[in-house]
Design an enzyme around this catalytic site. Sequence first.
Site, mmCIF file in Angstrom:
data_model
loop_
_atom_site.group_PDB
_atom_site.id
_atom_site.type_symbol
_atom_site.label_atom_id
_atom_site.label_comp_id
_atom_site.label_asym_id
_atom_site.label_seq_id
_atom_site.Cartn_x
_atom_site.Cartn_y
_atom_site.Cartn_z
ATOM 1 N N LYS A 116 20.732 1.429 5.893
ATOM 2 C CA LYS A 116 20.885 1.016 6.711
ATOM 3 C C LYS A 116 20.207 -0.958 7.388
ATOM 4 C CE LYS A 116 23.769 3.950 7.019
ATOM 5 N NZ LYS A 116 25.458 3.715 6.036
ATOM 6 N N LYS A 158 17.187 5.048 14.849
ATOM 7 C CA LYS A 158 17.932 5.682 13.580
ATOM 8 C C LYS A 158 17.392 6.038 12.251
ATOM 9 C CE LYS A 158 21.370 2.625 15.865
ATOM 10 N NZ LYS A 158 22.855 1.903 15.506
ATOM 11 N N GLU A 200 16.516 -0.422 17.254
ATOM 12 C CA GLU A 200 17.586 -1.614 18.174
ATOM 13 C C GLU A 200 17.351 -1.343 19.501
ATOM 14 O OE1 GLU A 200 21.071 -0.401 16.605
ATOM 15 O OE2 GLU A 200 20.524 -1.181 14.649
ATOM 16 N N GLU A 288 27.773 -0.792 10.423
ATOM 17 C CA GLU A 288 27.608 0.290 9.737
ATOM 18 C C GLU A 288 28.949 -0.715 9.270
ATOM 19 O OE1 GLU A 288 27.456 4.790 10.090
ATOM 20 O OE2 GLU A 288 25.881 3.737 10.536
ATOM 21 N N ARG A 292 34.585 3.150 2.015
ATOM 22 C CA ARG A 292 35.769 4.421 1.338
ATOM 23 C C ARG A 292 37.178 4.006 2.458
ATOM 24 N NH1 ARG A 292 32.506 6.730 5.843
ATOM 25 N NH2 ARG A 292 33.238 7.145 7.118
ATOM 26 N N ARG A 336 43.864 13.290 16.103
ATOM 27 C CA ARG A 336 43.371 14.599 15.121
ATOM 28 C C ARG A 336 43.950 15.590 15.467
ATOM 29 N NH1 ARG A 336 37.480 12.187 12.355
ATOM 30 N NH2 ARG A 336 38.439 9.811 12.013
HETATM 31 C C1 MV4 Z 1 24.217 2.500 18.725
HETATM 32 C C2 MV4 Z 1 24.553 2.852 20.472
HETATM 33 C C3 MV4 Z 1 23.545 2.563 20.274
HETATM 34 N N1 MV4 Z 1 22.924 0.883 20.556
HETATM 35 N N2 MV4 Z 1 23.031 1.356 18.136
HETATM 36 C C4 MV4 Z 1 26.424 6.155 16.626
HETATM 37 C C5 MV4 Z 1 26.995 6.049 15.345
HETATM 38 C C6 MV4 Z 1 25.946 5.355 14.527
HETATM 39 N N3 MV4 Z 1 26.939 4.528 13.727
HETATM 40 C C7 MV4 Z 1 25.617 4.627 15.229
HETATM 41 N N4 MV4 Z 1 25.889 5.223 16.801
HETATM 42 C C8 MV4 Z 1 25.640 4.204 17.677
HETATM 43 N N5 MV4 Z 1 24.767 3.041 17.619
HETATM 44 C C9 MV4 Z 1 22.589 0.772 19.607
HETATM 45 N N6 MV4 Z 1 21.745 0.062 19.724
HETATM 46 C C10 MV4 Z 1 25.214 4.031 20.306
HETATM 47 C C11 MV4 Z 1 26.116 4.267 19.079
HETATM 48 C C12 MV4 Z 1 26.657 5.936 19.412
HETATM 49 C C13 MV4 Z 1 27.912 5.916 18.871
HETATM 50 C C14 MV4 Z 1 29.069 4.927 18.843
HETATM 51 C C15 MV4 Z 1 30.199 4.905 18.002
HETATM 52 C C16 MV4 Z 1 30.865 5.770 18.902
HETATM 53 C C17 MV4 Z 1 30.119 6.903 19.886
HETATM 54 C C18 MV4 Z 1 29.174 6.695 19.309
HETATM 55 C C19 MV4 Z 1 28.494 7.481 20.556
HETATM 56 C C20 MV4 Z 1 26.668 7.828 21.233
HETATM 57 C C21 MV4 Z 1 26.561 6.619 19.888
#
Ligand code: MV4
Length: 446
Positions: A116, A158, A200, A288, A292, A336
Amino acid sequence: MFKKILIANRGEIALRVIRTCREMGIQTVAVYSTADSESLHVKFADEAVCIGRPASVDSYLNVPNIMAAVEITNADAVHPGYGFLAENAKFAQICNENGIKFIGPTGDMINKMGDKITAKETMIKAGVPVVPGGEGLLQSLDHAKGEAKSIGYPVILKATAGGGGKGMRIVWEESELERAYDTAKVEAAAAFKNDGIYMEKFVEEPRHIEIQVAGDQYGTICHLSERDCSIQRRHQKLVEESPSPFMTDELRHAMGEAAKKAAGAIGYESVGTIEFLVDKHRNFYFMEMNTRIQVEHCVTEEVINFDLIKEQIKIAMGEKVSGADYYPQMHAIECRINAEDPYNDFRPSPGKITNLHVPGGHGVRVDSHVYAGYTIPPYYDSMIGKLITVARTRNEAIDTMYRALSEYVIEGIKTTIPFHLQLMQNEDFRSGNFNTKFMESFVMKK
Ligand code: MV4
């Protein structure tokens, strides 16, 4: 060009790939574990090879067994579906080194997006917006304290080898940082054998909006608009739709261009998805890339009338993408259907389906591998199907969904159908007023 594709997966996605192969005149090979011998993907494929015991590590994740199945059936390509080996760079490399086309990106592209911090650095260089915050690994607790001060609380920790929400820690104030730093590191080491973590700014109440892209080996990339995946629970998506009720033409254009830049930065080849966080001011940030085909690809297929699996296979055969972007012409929603009990904390509910009636009619699509008499094994994902509706407007797609859910009969196990019925009647959902926190306050009515 491909005569025979081996599908290194199970369930609805294996069936989904078999269907498109049939239409393209390509022979199919199913692989299956001993728990899946009665599965529909085994019955619908031209050939089927047993690859091991029920546990995924012994079968669907067992690379030597899968390569042996490729060899004995003389398949010339492998479709990995989603999950299992779909984002395993080594597997992609092993296939390609053995002259077997991995239907997806190269191992190198998977690696570039899999780490990442590397992905984030690549995005910054490419001019794709990322969440403000530390670039690079946190070297110590003091380093973390300094970064948090300059970013401003709340912050999120993260794992660089993570993704999909695993091993994240939100930190609201400095007094919580030490504990969060230590646990994030220990968890990352345990889950990913890599204890690298980064920081972050924490974006509060974001929407999860992702852009589908397709790129070919000649460097052309197009976007196929967005999916809104904000209705999730513990990082498991429950409902996806396109277009996003939060989208504007301006934002779609900006996110589409950013997604093409993101994929272009690694010379991406295949279909893929750029995930963004979108805040209430419509600022968007790269989160991200999924290298796929995804579970929710069907909502895009329905709104642009386009077979994404066919496109993925054609790209792998060396064909060009059209070069034009695609915009939603319809509204599609996907629910789903999981073998889980929504009245009991979504607890898995495997077992035998004693009676089944599948909905149909105008605007209804069901992608599922189950049938009456089928026993859902306890070893894998609990998703037993996807119900997708399509209509000219969001309200109509919701009304069709409610009608189709009401028709669905699945007896013998608990499913998420009662949840979806309540969601389709929820005022905030109907008005498009939701973000990723929606499920935290959702309570099932009795
Ligand atoms: C975050 C965020 C808030 N701020 N990053 C969750 C999955 C992973 N791909 C990254 N995620 C998140 N990153 C920052 N800087 C909140 C989440 C997150 C979230 C993101 C997408 C869908 C659902 C979520 C549920 C909780 C937290």
